[in-house]
Design an enzyme around this catalytic site. Structure first.
Site, PDB file in Angstrom:
ATOM      1  N   GLY A 231       0.791  -1.226   0.000  1.00  0.00           N
ATOM      2  CA  GLY A 231       0.000   0.000   0.000  1.00  0.00           C
ATOM      3  C   GLY A 231       0.826   1.279   0.000  1.00  0.00           C
ATOM      4  O   GLY A 231       0.281   2.376  -0.030  1.00  0.00           O
ATOM      5  N   ARG A 278       2.821  -1.146  -6.001  1.00  0.00           N
ATOM      6  CA  ARG A 278       2.890   0.152  -6.681  1.00  0.00           C
ATOM      7  C   ARG A 278       4.218   0.867  -6.417  1.00  0.00           C
ATOM      8  O   ARG A 278       4.817   1.416  -7.341  1.00  0.00           O
ATOM      9  CB  ARG A 278       1.740   1.030  -6.170  1.00  0.00           C
ATOM     10  CG  ARG A 278       1.644   2.384  -6.836  1.00  0.00           C
ATOM     11  CD  ARG A 278       0.648   3.287  -6.090  1.00  0.00           C
ATOM     12  NE  ARG A 278      -0.508   2.573  -5.645  1.00  0.00           N
ATOM     13  CZ  ARG A 278      -1.621   2.437  -6.349  1.00  0.00           C
ATOM     14  NH1 ARG A 278      -1.729   3.005  -7.526  1.00  0.00           N
ATOM     15  NH2 ARG A 278      -2.645   1.765  -5.867  1.00  0.00           N
ATOM     16  N   TYR A 318     -10.938   4.432 -11.093  1.00  0.00           N
ATOM     17  CA  TYR A 318     -10.812   5.064  -9.773  1.00  0.00           C
ATOM     18  C   TYR A 318     -10.748   6.589  -9.856  1.00  0.00           C
ATOM     19  O   TYR A 318     -10.360   7.233  -8.871  1.00  0.00           O
ATOM     20  CB  TYR A 318      -9.516   4.617  -9.079  1.00  0.00           C
ATOM     21  CG  TYR A 318      -9.179   3.160  -9.192  1.00  0.00           C
ATOM     22  CD1 TYR A 318      -9.879   2.202  -8.468  1.00  0.00           C
ATOM     23  CD2 TYR A 318      -8.129   2.737 -10.020  1.00  0.00           C
ATOM     24  CE1 TYR A 318      -9.548   0.857  -8.563  1.00  0.00           C
ATOM     25  CE2 TYR A 318      -7.791   1.391 -10.116  1.00  0.00           C
ATOM     26  CZ  TYR A 318      -8.510   0.459  -9.387  1.00  0.00           C
ATOM     27  OH  TYR A 318      -8.169  -0.866  -9.484  1.00  0.00           O
ATOM     28  N   CYS A 347     -15.434   2.715 -27.539  1.00  0.00           N
ATOM     29  CA  CYS A 347     -16.772   3.169 -27.851  1.00  0.00           C
ATOM     30  C   CYS A 347     -17.614   3.374 -26.593  1.00  0.00           C
ATOM     31  O   CYS A 347     -18.613   2.704 -26.379  1.00  0.00           O
ATOM     32  CB  CYS A 347     -17.394   2.120 -28.765  1.00  0.00           C
ATOM     33  SG  CYS A 347     -18.760   2.765 -29.662  1.00  0.00           S
ATOM     34  N   TYR A 376      -0.188  -1.419 -12.184  1.00  0.00           N
ATOM     35  CA  TYR A 376      -1.612  -1.507 -12.513  1.00  0.00           C
ATOM     36  C   TYR A 376      -1.899  -0.847 -13.868  1.00  0.00           C
ATOM     37  O   TYR A 376      -2.943  -0.224 -14.059  1.00  0.00           O
ATOM     38  CB  TYR A 376      -2.480  -0.910 -11.381  1.00  0.00           C
ATOM     39  CG  TYR A 376      -2.139  -1.523 -10.035  1.00  0.00           C
ATOM     40  CD1 TYR A 376      -2.446  -2.857  -9.775  1.00  0.00           C
ATOM     41  CD2 TYR A 376      -1.458  -0.804  -9.048  1.00  0.00           C
ATOM     42  CE1 TYR A 376      -2.089  -3.449  -8.568  1.00  0.00           C
ATOM     43  CE2 TYR A 376      -1.110  -1.395  -7.841  1.00  0.00           C
ATOM     44  CZ  TYR A 376      -1.425  -2.709  -7.596  1.00  0.00           C
ATOM     45  OH  TYR A 376      -1.078  -3.299  -6.410  1.00  0.00           O
TER      46      TYR A 376
HETATM   47  N1  LLP Z   1      -0.870  -7.268  -0.888  1.00  0.00           N
HETATM   48  C1  LLP Z   1      -2.167  -7.539  -1.107  1.00  0.00           C
HETATM   49  C2  LLP Z   1      -2.792  -8.640  -0.384  1.00  0.00           C
HETATM   50  C3  LLP Z   1      -2.897  -6.762  -1.992  1.00  0.00           C
HETATM   51  O1  LLP Z   1      -4.167  -7.040  -2.216  1.00  0.00           O
HETATM   52  C4  LLP Z   1      -2.259  -5.697  -2.683  1.00  0.00           C
HETATM   53  C5  LLP Z   1      -2.993  -4.863  -3.635  1.00  0.00           C
HETATM   54  C6  LLP Z   1      -0.892  -5.455  -2.434  1.00  0.00           C
HETATM   55  C7  LLP Z   1      -0.241  -6.257  -1.519  1.00  0.00           C
HETATM   56  C8  LLP Z   1      -0.108  -4.374  -3.122  1.00  0.00           C
HETATM   57  O2  LLP Z   1      -0.641  -3.113  -2.952  1.00  0.00           O
HETATM   58  P1  LLP Z   1       0.214  -1.826  -3.427  1.00  0.00           P
HETATM   59  O3  LLP Z   1       1.478  -1.811  -2.642  1.00  0.00           O
HETATM   60  O4  LLP Z   1       0.466  -1.971  -4.875  1.00  0.00           O
HETATM   61  O5  LLP Z   1      -0.665  -0.663  -3.138  1.00  0.00           O
HETATM   62  N2  LLP Z   1      -5.602  -1.516  -9.156  1.00  0.00           N
HETATM   63  C9  LLP Z   1      -5.527  -0.595  -8.032  1.00  0.00           C
HETATM   64  C10 LLP Z   1      -4.763  -1.142  -6.874  1.00  0.00           C
HETATM   65  C11 LLP Z   1      -5.324  -2.460  -6.362  1.00  0.00           C
HETATM   66  C12 LLP Z   1      -4.495  -3.059  -5.289  1.00  0.00           C
HETATM   67  C13 LLP Z   1      -5.037  -4.356  -4.849  1.00  0.00           C
HETATM   68  N3  LLP Z   1      -4.249  -5.011  -3.878  1.00  0.00           N
HETATM   69  C14 LLP Z   1      -4.902   0.715  -8.529  1.00  0.00           C
HETATM   70  O6  LLP Z   1      -4.567   0.801  -9.706  1.00  0.00           O
HETATM   71  O7  LLP Z   1      -4.783   1.668  -7.767  1.00  0.00           O
END
Ligand code: LLP
Length: 421
Positions: A231, A278, A318, A347, A376
């Protein structure tokens, strides 16, 4: 080539000696471009997050699971998480040994669980119902569990993954049944994990979440690891002079303090993991596309591009902001800065990448670079409208641009159909 806006990528020397226009000419438009140096730097940032010795970074492959990116993560000594057999398969192909992979399962079939069990990959269950299923498949086995510690965070309600309004995690109120189920199948709980949500820019919520999961962890005596989730946010507004980054040094110091305090009480220096996706992949990627049409409609001016939501879903899904840089092949000057809505070629009216964005007067043929698209981005692209998913190019540390994924072909989009003729 004229650079009409290029501040962010100039500062990071993103393209090295490659020009975005040449890349598009060589590999086609749209095109995902990644910079290996930036990617490796971000991986190292995370590896050095804490000084506590029993620590692992699980790269969250869902952010970008291109084979070359996974191979680099393996080379950098990261561990990796997986959300599906497809991700586990790709990670094994990229050279990760099964003990480096952590499968965070969510509502999966027996066959999916069996795939992890057969490959000796540690799996985390997300409900007592799935713990039952695991127990039936692998009695006497080792398992991990994802808990909902009650603290959620994220940039959009769709990506907050703990707290009262989410499908994720086991509710600690069900602990009795959870323990009974472990016992029923003689399972050993080796780890617990959580993920509070995606994209926080201040450490507070994450730290609050850490305390919550640690208070759950105390209830289990034989844990080998605690996975705190990902996150970690990145700034998507780097064209503004006042943008802020996540203070990972402060976050790391706080985590170190917490780890020391907890392990003293727990009586064992067990492993802590984090799971950034991310933070590692976003800033190493740019999505290039081409302006094909300019028009006025109603009160709006539109730039029509090949950057539909089939290519980058985040703005539509989002309302996410991505900075845009602009390149022009000709010497023709841009008259002014004006609001323009940048749309794709899908479209649907909602196919908008940026609404009323202040940009130099655009022209047909201009190249747009959508920044921070490494996470993503391609992974969420689709063949909607039977469009071809873009190629991916990696600018290596030696400055050479190499193709790491081919653009789809028309044959690719037809290959699984079976004709009635
Ligand atoms: N661990 C778990 C269990 C997760 O579900 C996720 C992301 C992460 C780690 C990694 O999260 P990050 O560090 O990337 O924030 N498509 C969305 C983000 C969805 C994230 C889902 N889970 C976007 O483009 O913002």
């Amino acid at each position: 080539m004229q650079k009409l806006i290029s501040k962010v990528t100039d500062n990071s020397n993103f393209y090295m000696e490659n020009s975005p226009i040449d890349l598009i000419e060589k590999y086609g438009s749209p095109l995902y471009v990644y910079n290996e140096k930036i990617l490796r730097e971000k991986m190292r940032d995370m590896k050095n997050l804490v000084s506590y010795e029993n620590f692992a970074v699980n790269y969250s492959a869902k952010a970008n699971s291109s084979l070359a990116i996974l191979e680099i993560a393996n080379e950098e000594g990261l561990n990796i998480d997986a959300m599906s057999p497809g991700e586990m398969y790709a990670e094994l192909k990229a050279g990760f040994s099964p003990d480096k992979i952590f499968y965070i399962s969510n509502n999966v079939s027996k066959e999916e669980m069996q795939y992890a069990i057969d490959n000796n990959i540690t799996l985390s269950v997300d409900s007592i119902s799935q713990l039952e299923q695991f127990g039936q498949l692998n009695p006497g086995g080792k398992v991990a569990a994802r808990f909902n510690g009650g603290i959620g965070a994220g940039h959009h309600e769709k990506v907050i993954t703990a707290g009262k309004n989410t499908k994720f995690g086991i509710d600690p109120d069900e602990m009795e049944l959870f323990n009974e189920t472990l016992k029923k199948y003689n399972l050993t709980l080796v780890g617990i994990n959580q993920h509070i949500g995606s994209l926080f820019m201040e450490p507070d919520k994450y730290i609050e979440g850490v305390y919550a999961i640690l208070s759950i962890a105390k209830q289990f005596k034989d844990l080998e690891f605690i996975d705190l989730g990902g996150g970690f946010g990145i700034p998507y507004n780097k064209l503004e002079d006042t943008y802020k980054t996540l203070d990972i040094k402060a976050l790391g110091n706080k985590l170190d303090e917490i780890f020391e305090e907890f392990t003293k009480e727990y009586g064992k220096r067990l492993k802590f993991k984090v799971e950034p996706g991310r933070y590692i992949a976003a800033e190493c990627g740019v999505l290039l596309g081409t302006v094909h049409a300019i028009k006025n409609n109603g009160n709006n001016k539109y730039a029509g591009t090949d950057l539909g939501f089939n290519v980058l879903a985040r703005p539509v899904m989002y309302d996410s902001h991505h900075d845009i840089e602009v390149y022009r092949k000709s010497d023709e000057k841009s008259e002014k800065i004006e609001p323009i809505t940048v749309v794709g070629n899908i479209c649907e009216t909602g196919d908008i990448i940026a609404k009323n964005r202040m940009l130099p007067t655009l022209k047909e043929g201009d190249i747009l670079a959508i920044l921070d698209a490494g996470a993503y981005g391609h992974v969420m692209s689709s063949n909607y409208n039977n469009r071809l998913r873009p190629a991916e190019v990696l600018i290596r540390e030696n400055r050479e641009a190499v193709l790491i994924r081919k653009r789809d072909t028309l044959e690719d989009i037809m290959k699984n159909f079976i004709s009635l003729k």
